[in-house]
Design a protein around this motif. Sequence first.
Motif, mmCIF file in Angstrom:
data_model
loop_
_atom_site.group_PDB
_atom_site.id
_atom_site.type_symbol
_atom_site.label_atom_id
_atom_site.label_comp_id
_atom_site.label_asym_id
_atom_site.label_seq_id
_atom_site.Cartn_x
_atom_site.Cartn_y
_atom_site.Cartn_z
ATOM 1 N N MET A 59 0.850 -1.171 0.000
ATOM 2 C CA MET A 59 0.000 0.000 0.000
ATOM 3 C C MET A 59 0.901 1.241 0.000
ATOM 4 N N THR A 60 0.610 2.198 -0.872
ATOM 5 C CA THR A 60 1.382 3.445 -0.900
ATOM 6 C C THR A 60 0.761 4.450 0.058
ATOM 7 N N GLU A 61 1.474 5.538 0.297
ATOM 8 C CA GLU A 61 0.932 6.587 1.175
ATOM 9 C C GLU A 61 -0.370 7.141 0.625
ATOM 10 N N HIS A 62 -0.480 7.244 -0.705
ATOM 11 C CA HIS A 62 -1.692 7.806 -1.305
ATOM 12 C C HIS A 62 -2.897 6.885 -1.117
ATOM 13 N N ASP A 63 -2.672 5.580 -1.103
ATOM 14 C CA ASP A 63 -3.757 4.626 -0.897
ATOM 15 C C ASP A 63 -4.327 4.720 0.509
ATOM 16 N N ALA A 64 -3.521 5.184 1.472
ATOM 17 C CA ALA A 64 -3.932 5.227 2.874
ATOM 18 C C ALA A 64 -4.927 6.354 3.153
ATOM 19 N N ILE A 65 -5.093 7.266 2.230
ATOM 20 C CA ILE A 65 -5.994 8.402 2.450
ATOM 21 C C ILE A 65 -7.384 8.043 1.927
ATOM 22 N N SER A 66 -8.379 8.153 2.797
ATOM 23 C CA SER A 66 -9.747 7.774 2.416
ATOM 24 C C SER A 66 -10.309 8.703 1.343
ATOM 25 N N ALA A 67 -11.333 8.217 0.676
ATOM 26 C CA ALA A 67 -12.002 9.012 -0.359
ATOM 27 C C ALA A 67 -12.576 10.303 0.223
ATOM 28 N N ALA A 68 -13.102 10.253 1.439
ATOM 29 C CA ALA A 68 -13.673 11.448 2.074
ATOM 30 C C ALA A 68 -12.595 12.500 2.330
ATOM 31 N N ILE A 69 -11.429 12.060 2.778
ATOM 32 C CA ILE A 69 -10.324 12.995 3.023
ATOM 33 C C ILE A 69 -9.819 13.553 1.697
ATOM 34 N N GLN A 70 -9.698 12.711 0.691
ATOM 35 C CA GLN A 70 -9.258 13.177 -0.626
ATOM 36 C C GLN A 70 -10.219 14.221 -1.194
ATOM 37 N N ALA A 71 -11.508 13.952 -1.086
ATOM 38 C CA ALA A 71 -12.511 14.893 -1.605
ATOM 39 C C ALA A 71 -12.457 16.210 -0.848
ATOM 40 N N THR A 72 -12.274 16.146 0.455
ATOM 41 C CA THR A 72 -12.196 17.374 1.256
ATOM 42 C C THR A 72 -10.923 18.137 0.930
ATOM 43 N N ALA A 73 -9.813 17.446 0.760
ATOM 44 C CA ALA A 73 -8.558 18.108 0.391
ATOM 45 C C ALA A 73 -8.722 18.837 -0.942
ATOM 46 N N TYR A 74 -9.345 18.185 -1.905
ATOM 47 C CA TYR A 74 -9.610 18.818 -3.199
ATOM 48 C C TYR A 74 -10.467 20.070 -3.025
ATOM 49 N N ARG A 75 -11.505 19.952 -2.208
ATOM 50 C CA ARG A 75 -12.429 21.060 -1.973
ATOM 51 C C ARG A 75 -11.715 22.239 -1.301
ATOM 52 N N VAL A 76 -10.829 21.945 -0.350
ATOM 53 C CA VAL A 76 -10.060 22.990 0.338
ATOM 54 C C VAL A 76 -9.248 23.791 -0.673
ATOM 55 N N VAL A 77 -8.491 23.095 -1.498
ATOM 56 C CA VAL A 77 -7.642 23.781 -2.476
ATOM 57 C C VAL A 77 -8.501 24.540 -3.483
ATOM 58 N N SER A 78 -9.560 23.912 -3.957
ATOM 59 C CA SER A 78 -10.444 24.546 -4.928
ATOM 60 C C SER A 78 -11.068 25.830 -4.379
ATOM 61 N N GLU A 79 -11.627 25.770 -3.180
ATOM 62 C CA GLU A 79 -12.277 26.944 -2.574
ATOM 63 C C GLU A 79 -11.260 28.040 -2.280
ATOM 64 N N ALA A 80 -10.090 27.658 -1.770
ATOM 65 C CA ALA A 80 -9.068 28.657 -1.457
ATOM 66 C C ALA A 80 -8.592 29.363 -2.729
ATOM 67 N N LEU A 81 -8.384 28.612 -3.804
ATOM 68 C CA LEU A 81 -7.960 29.233 -5.059
ATOM 69 C C LEU A 81 -9.059 30.103 -5.666
ATOM 70 N N THR A 82 -10.311 29.676 -5.505
ATOM 71 C CA THR A 82 -11.431 30.506 -5.957
ATOM 72 C C THR A 82 -11.444 31.829 -5.211
ATOM 73 N N ASN A 83 -11.194 31.774 -3.897
ATOM 74 C CA ASN A 83 -11.149 33.007 -3.105
ATOM 75 C C ASN A 83 -9.998 33.910 -3.525
ATOM 76 N N VAL A 84 -8.857 33.326 -3.843
ATOM 77 C CA VAL A 84 -7.732 34.125 -4.332
ATOM 78 C C VAL A 84 -8.137 34.823 -5.622
ATOM 79 N N ALA A 85 -8.753 34.099 -6.539
ATOM 80 C CA ALA A 85 -9.174 34.683 -7.812
ATOM 81 C C ALA A 85 -10.177 35.812 -7.613
ATOM 82 N N ARG A 86 -11.035 35.686 -6.623
ATOM 83 C CA ARG A 86 -12.065 36.700 -6.365
ATOM 84 C C ARG A 86 -11.534 37.920 -5.620
#
Length: 103
Positions: A1-28
Motif C-alpha cells: 500500500m502506498t501513502e496515497h492509498d492510505a488516504i480515504s475518499a472522504a479525506i481526498q474529496a475534502t482536500a480537493y475542496r479545500v484547495v479549490s475553494e481557497a484558489l477561488t477566493n484568491v481569484a475573487r
Amino acid sequence: MTEHDAISAAIQATAYRVVSEALTNVARHAHPTAPVRVWATQRDGQLDIVVANDLSIPATPTRATGSGAGLASLRARVEALDGTMRAGAEDGSWRVHVTLPIN
C-alpha cells in the motif's frame, strides 16, 4: 500500500475542496498578479494543506466581496472529519491552513 492509498475518499474529496475553494477566493479577492503557493504534507497520521497568497500587493478595489459562506461551509466540512481549519492573515500572506486526520 502506498501513502496515497492510505488516504480515504472522504479525506481526498475534502482536500480537493479545500484547495479549490481557497484558489477561488484568491481569484475573487486578491490582486491578479499576487503569487499563490499551495502545499500539502502528509506525516504523523495527518494531512496538512496550506494555500497562501501574498498580501504585499493590495487587492484591486473593484474585486468582488463575498459573504464568507464558502469558508464557513469549508470549515464545517473539515470539522465533520475531525480536522481543523485556520484562515486569515499570517506572515504577510492570506492563508487557509487545514489539517485532516488520515488514520
